[in-house]
Design a protein around this motif. Structure first.
Motif, PDB file in Angstrom:
ATOM      1  N   MET A   4       0.841  -1.200   0.000  1.00 52.61           N
ATOM      2  CA  MET A   4       0.000   0.000   0.000  1.00 52.61           C
ATOM      3  C   MET A   4       0.878   1.253   0.000  1.00 52.61           C
ATOM      4  SD  MET A   4      -2.908  -1.243   2.736  1.00 52.61           S
ATOM      5  CE  MET A   4      -3.818   0.294   2.783  1.00 52.61           C
ATOM      6  N   TYR A   5       1.944   1.230   0.790  1.00 52.21           N
ATOM      7  CA  TYR A   5       2.869   2.362   0.831  1.00 52.21           C
ATOM      8  C   TYR A   5       3.529   2.568  -0.529  1.00 52.21           C
ATOM      9  CZ  TYR A   5       5.854   5.708   3.324  1.00 52.21           C
ATOM     10  OH  TYR A   5       6.460   6.860   3.779  1.00 52.21           O
ATOM     11  N   MET A   6       3.813   1.458  -1.223  1.00 48.88           N
ATOM     12  CA  MET A   6       4.500   1.513  -2.515  1.00 48.88           C
ATOM     13  C   MET A   6       3.660   2.153  -3.614  1.00 48.88           C
ATOM     14  SD  MET A   6       6.174  -2.307  -2.346  1.00 48.88           S
ATOM     15  CE  MET A   6       6.684  -2.351  -4.068  1.00 48.88           C
ATOM     16  N   ASN A   7       2.338   2.186  -3.430  1.00 48.87           N
ATOM     17  CA  ASN A   7       1.443   2.669  -4.481  1.00 48.87           C
ATOM     18  C   ASN A   7       1.805   4.057  -4.985  1.00 48.87           C
ATOM     19  OD1 ASN A   7      -0.329   0.734  -5.269  1.00 48.87           O
ATOM     20  ND2 ASN A   7      -1.954   1.309  -3.868  1.00 48.87           N
ATOM     21  N   PHE A   8       2.240   4.913  -4.074  1.00 49.44           N
ATOM     22  CA  PHE A   8       2.512   6.288  -4.479  1.00 49.44           C
ATOM     23  C   PHE A   8       3.606   6.344  -5.535  1.00 49.44           C
ATOM     24  CE2 PHE A   8       5.041  10.193  -3.933  1.00 49.44           C
ATOM     25  CZ  PHE A   8       4.092  11.110  -4.324  1.00 49.44           C
ATOM     26  N   MET A   9       4.684   5.591  -5.330  1.00 54.13           N
ATOM     27  CA  MET A   9       5.793   5.638  -6.283  1.00 54.13           C
ATOM     28  C   MET A   9       5.544   4.765  -7.509  1.00 54.13           C
ATOM     29  SD  MET A   9       8.180   7.784  -5.385  1.00 54.13           S
ATOM     30  CE  MET A   9       9.793   7.302  -6.000  1.00 54.13           C
ATOM     31  N   THR A  10       4.762   3.714  -7.347  1.00 59.64           N
ATOM     32  CA  THR A  10       4.563   2.795  -8.480  1.00 59.64           C
ATOM     33  C   THR A  10       3.479   3.264  -9.441  1.00 59.64           C
ATOM     34  OG1 THR A  10       3.100   1.439  -7.116  1.00 59.64           O
ATOM     35  CG2 THR A  10       5.411   0.767  -7.241  1.00 59.64           C
ATOM     36  N   ASN A  11       2.408   3.861  -8.916  1.00 59.16           N
ATOM     37  CA  ASN A  11       1.340   4.307  -9.834  1.00 59.16           C
ATOM     38  C   ASN A  11       0.796   5.699  -9.519  1.00 59.16           C
ATOM     39  OD1 ASN A  11      -0.518   4.027  -7.698  1.00 59.16           O
ATOM     40  ND2 ASN A  11      -0.935   1.900  -8.228  1.00 59.16           N
ATOM     41  N   GLY A  12       1.429   6.417  -8.589  1.00 58.90           N
ATOM     42  CA  GLY A  12       1.037   7.796  -8.309  1.00 58.90           C
ATOM     43  C   GLY A  12      -0.150   7.960  -7.392  1.00 58.90           C
ATOM     44  N   ASP A  13      -0.730   6.868  -6.891  1.00 55.58           N
ATOM     45  CA  ASP A  13      -1.927   6.945  -6.061  1.00 55.58           C
ATOM     46  C   ASP A  13      -1.569   7.285  -4.615  1.00 55.58           C
ATOM     47  OD1 ASP A  13      -3.876   5.129  -4.120  1.00 55.58           O
ATOM     48  OD2 ASP A  13      -4.950   6.189  -5.685  1.00 55.58           O
ATOM     49  N   ARG A  14      -2.212   8.314  -4.075  1.00 58.10           N
ATOM     50  CA  ARG A  14      -2.032   8.682  -2.666  1.00 58.10           C
ATOM     51  C   ARG A  14      -3.149   8.141  -1.784  1.00 58.10           C
ATOM     52  NH1 ARG A  14      -0.229  14.925  -1.846  1.00 58.10           N
ATOM     53  NH2 ARG A  14      -0.850  14.304   0.260  1.00 58.10           N
ATOM     54  N   VAL A  15      -4.330   7.987  -2.361  1.00 61.56           N
ATOM     55  CA  VAL A  15      -5.535   7.762  -1.571  1.00 61.56           C
ATOM     56  C   VAL A  15      -5.525   6.398  -0.892  1.00 61.56           C
ATOM     57  CG1 VAL A  15      -8.056   7.584  -1.668  1.00 61.56           C
ATOM     58  CG2 VAL A  15      -6.880   9.349  -2.982  1.00 61.56           C
ATOM     59  N   PHE A  16      -5.052   5.366  -1.594  1.00 57.58           N
ATOM     60  CA  PHE A  16      -5.168   3.998  -1.087  1.00 57.58           C
ATOM     61  C   PHE A  16      -4.500   3.860   0.279  1.00 57.58           C
ATOM     62  CE2 PHE A  16      -4.067  -0.706  -1.666  1.00 57.58           C
ATOM     63  CZ  PHE A  16      -5.328  -1.116  -1.303  1.00 57.58           C
ATOM     64  N   TYR A  17      -3.301   4.394   0.434  1.00 54.89           N
ATOM     65  CA  TYR A  17      -2.601   4.325   1.714  1.00 54.89           C
ATOM     66  C   TYR A  17      -3.161   5.349   2.701  1.00 54.89           C
ATOM     67  CZ  TYR A  17       1.195   4.093   5.118  1.00 54.89           C
ATOM     68  OH  TYR A  17       1.920   3.933   6.273  1.00 54.89           O
ATOM     69  N   GLU A  18      -3.345   6.579   2.238  1.00 53.81           N
ATOM     70  CA  GLU A  18      -3.728   7.649   3.154  1.00 53.81           C
ATOM     71  C   GLU A  18      -5.111   7.430   3.763  1.00 53.81           C
ATOM     72  OE1 GLU A  18      -3.300  11.448   1.326  1.00 53.81           O
ATOM     73  OE2 GLU A  18      -1.124  11.259   1.075  1.00 53.81           O
ATOM     74  N   GLU A  19      -6.016   6.796   3.020  1.00 55.95           N
ATOM     75  CA  GLU A  19      -7.357   6.544   3.555  1.00 55.95           C
ATOM     76  C   GLU A  19      -7.273   5.777   4.872  1.00 55.95           C
ATOM     77  OE1 GLU A  19     -11.617   6.196   3.671  1.00 55.95           O
ATOM     78  OE2 GLU A  19     -10.423   7.308   2.221  1.00 55.95           O
ATOM     79  N   ASN A  20      -6.540   4.668   4.883  1.00 55.00           N
ATOM     80  CA  ASN A  20      -6.424   3.872   6.110  1.00 55.00           C
ATOM     81  C   ASN A  20      -5.564   4.570   7.157  1.00 55.00           C
ATOM     82  OD1 ASN A  20      -7.958   2.002   4.778  1.00 55.00           O
ATOM     83  ND2 ASN A  20      -6.501   0.329   4.923  1.00 55.00           N
ATOM     84  N   TYR A  21      -4.520   5.250   6.716  1.00 55.12           N
ATOM     85  CA  TYR A  21      -3.636   5.972   7.634  1.00 55.12           C
ATOM     86  C   TYR A  21      -4.416   7.033   8.403  1.00 55.12           C
ATOM     87  CZ  TYR A  21       0.172   9.197   8.953  1.00 55.12           C
ATOM     88  OH  TYR A  21       1.031  10.028   9.636  1.00 55.12           O
ATOM     89  N   PHE A  22      -5.164   7.866   7.678  1.00 61.76           N
ATOM     90  CA  PHE A  22      -5.925   8.927   8.345  1.00 61.76           C
ATOM     91  C   PHE A  22      -7.046   8.351   9.194  1.00 61.76           C
ATOM     92  CE2 PHE A  22      -4.693  11.780   4.576  1.00 61.76           C
ATOM     93  CZ  PHE A  22      -3.551  12.209   5.231  1.00 61.76           C
ATOM     94  N   ARG A  23      -7.673   7.306   8.704  1.00 62.02           N
ATOM     95  CA  ARG A  23      -8.802   6.745   9.438  1.00 62.02           C
ATOM     96  C   ARG A  23      -8.341   6.149  10.765  1.00 62.02           C
ATOM     97  NH1 ARG A  23     -13.010   3.645   5.878  1.00 62.02           N
ATOM     98  NH2 ARG A  23     -11.417   2.046   5.804  1.00 62.02           N
ATOM     99  N   ARG A  24      -7.150   5.565  10.823  1.00 62.02           N
ATOM    100  CA  ARG A  24      -6.631   5.073  12.105  1.00 62.02           C
ATOM    101  C   ARG A  24      -6.615   6.185  13.151  1.00 62.02           C
ATOM    102  NH1 ARG A  24      -1.338   1.142  11.530  1.00 62.02           N
ATOM    103  NH2 ARG A  24      -2.407  -0.658  10.605  1.00 62.02           N
ATOM    104  N   ARG A  25      -6.140   7.332  12.766  1.00 60.87           N
ATOM    105  CA  ARG A  25      -5.997   8.432  13.710  1.00 60.87           C
ATOM    106  C   ARG A  25      -7.354   9.061  14.042  1.00 60.87           C
ATOM    107  NH1 ARG A  25      -1.856   6.727  11.258  1.00 60.87           N
ATOM    108  NH2 ARG A  25       0.277   7.278  11.848  1.00 60.87           N
ATOM    109  N   TYR A  26      -8.212   9.141  13.053  1.00 56.98           N
ATOM    110  CA  TYR A  26      -9.579   9.631  13.248  1.00 56.98           C
ATOM    111  C   TYR A  26     -10.319   8.736  14.246  1.00 56.98           C
ATOM    112  CZ  TYR A  26     -14.524  10.248  11.753  1.00 56.98           C
ATOM    113  OH  TYR A  26     -15.879  10.435  11.697  1.00 56.98           O
TER     114      TYR A  26
END
Length: 646
Positions: A68-90
């Motif tokens: 999931m972390y790799m997605n940003f560099m491999t295909n430019g997607d930020r949302v897939f990782y950040e969605e779960n990251y932010f939701r943990r803290r929320y």
């Protein structure tokens, strides 16, 4: 602002006087938590927080995997990782406040699970901010020494970004609020959290590495500095070390405050103002309350102007005039902005925040579950929830807001005009002259001369605004995106030429006038179309009549070559559009209709545009429309629109 506070002896003296600093009650102070739970002004927010927490008791913590972390560099997607990251803290934040409100131990096991998972994250820095060359705020990030496009972060080289700092503050405030419970049940976890905050953030701050937000250029500075100072105030016992950290953070904060225009305008847009202003207020409060320094903010004219900058931009409800990377719909940082209102004694800002509290809480209470794609996570972390409960009640009885009918934000060259002083009522216009230079505003769009129109609080003729951020958002391909290019704004193409981005691409000869009955913005947009405009002029005049509630858009073109084509798009929210026999079109509002009558223009087509961008979907739904006008008689080289209410 902070220069007078940068004195070691004054800071140390203030710490000594405030040894018993307790900004909020710990869970053991039941009287204060009971009072918050039973406060009628907080009834809906309290119910919403507990509703969210209750839905989590049988849920698993969202996974965060390496791929999931790799997605940003491999295909430019930020949302897939950040969605779960932010939701943990929320979700952790809601569990913590729910436990403090009830104190029955119901949520404590789940809180421990969330804390454990967050401590186990390889990096607290989100992928978009942890790789060299990917964002202008990570300008001092070193490249990967082994493989330039390695999609995983370099060990021991995490960047001190927005959300690493936010995580530190969230965990520090969790330990502060739940200290009694955590030390009684899991003291090892409590002390481990303090150690990780120190290792992952405070030691980095004290180290030799440089971070882009040190330069004080935008919202990053206030956001990072407030979170880091908050984490330090909660966790650092050594007074000299705490003073040293505070001094280091005041330097970029002074730089940030120096970059604010005298008028208080925030060129980054309303969404970024929310963060910048809220965190500035939070930082000021820490300096004053923890260190005993009176910053005399009520006497500071620029501080007041910055705090009230958002008021004329409010369309009504949670809708704000959006431009550049701004979003139409905003949730406010309620507690922090309520504190700002108190610092400057602004009833109008207090009223805006007060109106937002129950609206957001009612939405959350009605839908407390885990729907993906929600846009309110960062506005509802622990820093916000605690201050919502303890900083907003004092401002809940502010007087209703009254809006000025004509406002000129000179530093950002924006005109706001209204037919009615009540927000959400009548015809309203937002128009900008501005600049397409990313060095002026790294959130800029190619929108010199753009305008938006609202009727009775509804967005009618629109700016799509901020899309979902991806790897390409802040690269050289940024201006190829249709909603960022001038093709996605209500500005003409001339002989097929669109606006460009870069140095010099700005309006010239900008004039704002208020003649009593009308507000007028005039500008020459030619430097945004031609790098050497010379005698060329693309003159746009935008006139708002306050008496008749009418808008006129006049475009006069003078080129060194023949005018072969002139097209003017209008982007319209999803609503019924009817083209009349006389060439005008009717745009239906909920109660009234907007009439757009062309002058020397004819409608070439009305095109539905399917929305696929996740951020735009949240704001605009599945489609918008583009009404495309083209020149009727090119020889006249003068074109116009008349917009009125029917």
């Amino acid at each position: 602002m902070f220069k007078d506070a940068m004195k070691i002896e004054r800071l140390l003296e203030g710490l000594q006087k405030n040894k018993d600093w307790k900004p909020f009650p710990g869970i053991e102070e039941r009287d204060r938590w009971k009072a918050a739970a039973e406060d009628p002004d907080l009834e809906i927010p309290v119910e919403a927080i507990i509703a969210v927490a209750d839905t989590l008791l049988d849920e698993q913590v969202d996974p965060l995997t390496g791929t999931m972390y790799m997605n940003f560099m491999t295909n430019g997607d930020r949302v897939f990782y950040e969605e779960n990251y932010f939701r943990r803290r929320y979700e952790l934040s809601h569990l913590v406040i729910a436990e403090c409100l009830t104190a029955k131990g119901t949520y404590l096991p789940k809180i421990i699970d969330y804390l454990w998972e967050i401590l186990g994250e390889i990096s607290w820095c989100v992928p978009a901010h942890n790789f060299a060359g990917q964002h202008d705020m990570v300008m001092f990030k070193q490249a990967n020494p082994w493989k330039e496009d390695d999609p995983l972060p370099v060990p021991g080289d995490d960047y001190l970004d927005l959300f690493a700092c936010e995580t530190a503050a969230t965990l520090a405030e969790t330990c502060y609020l739940l200290k009694h419970s955590l030390l009684e049940t899991v003291p090892s976890l409590y002390h481990r959290i303090h150690g990780e905050i120190d290792r992952r953030t405070l030691q980095l701050l004290e180290g030799p590495k440089l971070y882009g937000w040190y330069l004080g250029r935008n919202n990053w500075t206030a956001w990072c500095a407030h979170n880091l100072l908050l984490a330090a105030c909660y966790t650092v016992e050594d007074e000299q070390r705490l003073v040293s950290l505070a001094l280091k953070l005041m330097v970029p904060m002074q730089r940030f405050f120096d970059t604010i225009e005298p008028s208080g305008a925030c060129i980054e847009g309303p969404g970024y103002w929310v963060v910048s202003a809220g965190r500035l207020a939070g930082f000021v409060s820490l300096v004053e309350d923890r260190f005993g320094i009176d910053l005399k903010v009520r006497e500071n004219e620029k501080f007041r102007h910055f705090g009230e900058h958002i008021l004329p931009l409010n369309i009504g409800g949670d809708l704000f005039v959006n431009f550049a990377d701004g979003s139409l719909k905003l949730d406010l940082d309620q507690g922090l902005l309520s504190r700002y209102a108190g610092l400057i004694g602004s009833e109008q800002l207090a009223s805006l925040v007060s109106d937002d509290i129950d609206r957001l809480a009612a939405r959350k209470r009605a839908n407390p579950g885990r729907a993906r794609g929600r846009n309110d996570y960062a506005r509802q972390f622990l820093v916000h929830l605690t201050r919502l409960l303890f900083w907003t009640p004092e401002n809940r009885n502010a007087a209703p807001r009254i809006c000025e009918k004509s406002v000129w934000l000179a530093d950002m060259q924006m005109m706001i005009a209204r037919s009615d002083e009540r927000p959400g009522t009548g015809l309203m216009l937002g128009a900008i002259a501005g600049s397409n230079d990313p060095e002026v505003n790294h959130h800029s769009h190619n929108d010199v001369g753009h305008f938006s129109v609202y009727l009775d609080g509804e967005p009618m003729i629109i700016d799509l605004g901020q899309g979902a951020y991806s790897r390409s958002t802040f690269t050289e391909t940024r201006y190829d995106m249709w909603h960022i290019s001038s093709k996605g704004h209500n500005v003409p193409s001339i002989n097929g030429q669109l606006q460009y981005a870069g140095e010099g691409a700005a309006a010239r000869d900008v004039i704002y006038e208020r003649d009593g009955t009308s507000s007028i913005l005039s500008l020459d947009a030619s430097p945004a179309y031609f790098k050497t405009p010379g005698a060329v002029r693309i003159q746009r005049e935008i006139i708002f009549s306050h008496e008749t509630a009418e808008i006129r858009i006049n475009d006069d073109i003078s080129l060194r070559e023949d005018l072969r084509a002139f097209e003017l798009p209008l982007h319209v929210s999803d609503r019924e559009i009817a083209v009349q026999e006389d060439g005008s079109c009717l745009i239906a509002g909920e109660k009234r209709t907007l009439v757009v009558a062309p002058d020397n223009l004819r409608i070439k087509g009305v095109e539905p545009i399917e929305i696929t961008d996740p951020r735009h979907l949240e704001v605009w739904g599945s489609r918008v429309f583009r009404i495309l006008f083209e020149a009727d008689d090119l020889a006249r080289a003068s074109f116009g629109l008349k917009i009125k209410v029917q």
